[in-house]
Design a protein around this motif. Structure first.
Motif: not given
Length: 156
Positions: A103-104, A128-129, A131-136
């Protein structure tokens, strides 16, 4: 007869008359004479200056030398320590840091060259990246569970 022999000897051993000298030879001789004269004056000048310095050293030993002294107010200041040297610097040990997550980087908690300890927080990453991967992934699990449930219902 003796007289004639002596005359012949004179004419045989006699020196040839000198020819007039060329102007080039005169110039060369004058230049050489000038160089020798200048060299002699230079040596004389060096000799006299050395004699003068010897006299001043001898007379200076008897006299006391006066050294000027300046006075200033005492002040206290911070002076940076600066060392200038040529050399190589090597660290005691080098460690490669491999992240468990990518991540950044948002914030860094150490400075270059600082010693760090095991377990110390080094970076904060932008999550954030992740968290988006976890939600996906959660959405994919929910979809798969719904598919399994639907297959079970159709069998019953």
């Amino acid at each position: 007869m003796n007289h004639e022999i002596s005359n012949e000897r004179l004419t045989e051993n006699s020196i040839e008359p000198e020819l007039p000298r060329s102007p080039k030879k005169k110039k060369i001789r004058l230049v050489i004479l000038g160089v020798l004269l200048l060299a002699g004056l230079g040596i004389f000048g060096i000799h006299t200056s050395a004699a003068k310095s010897d006299k001043t050293e001898k007379s200076g030993r008897n006299k006391q030398q006066v050294t000027p002294v300046t006075v200033a107010m005492v002040t206290q200041k911070t002076v940076p320590i600066q060392l200038q040297a040529i050399g190589n610097v090597q660290s005691g040990s080098t460690v490669a840091i491999t992240p468990q997550a990518s991540g950044r980087i948002i914030r860094v908690y150490f400075k270059k060259g600082q010693e760090v300890k095991k377990g110390q927080l080094l970076f904060i990453l932008d999550d954030r990246s992740q968290a988006a991967a976890i939600q996906q992934a959660q959405g994919t699990v929910a979809k798969d569970q719904a598919s399994v449930q639907q297959a079970r219902d159709s069998i019953n």
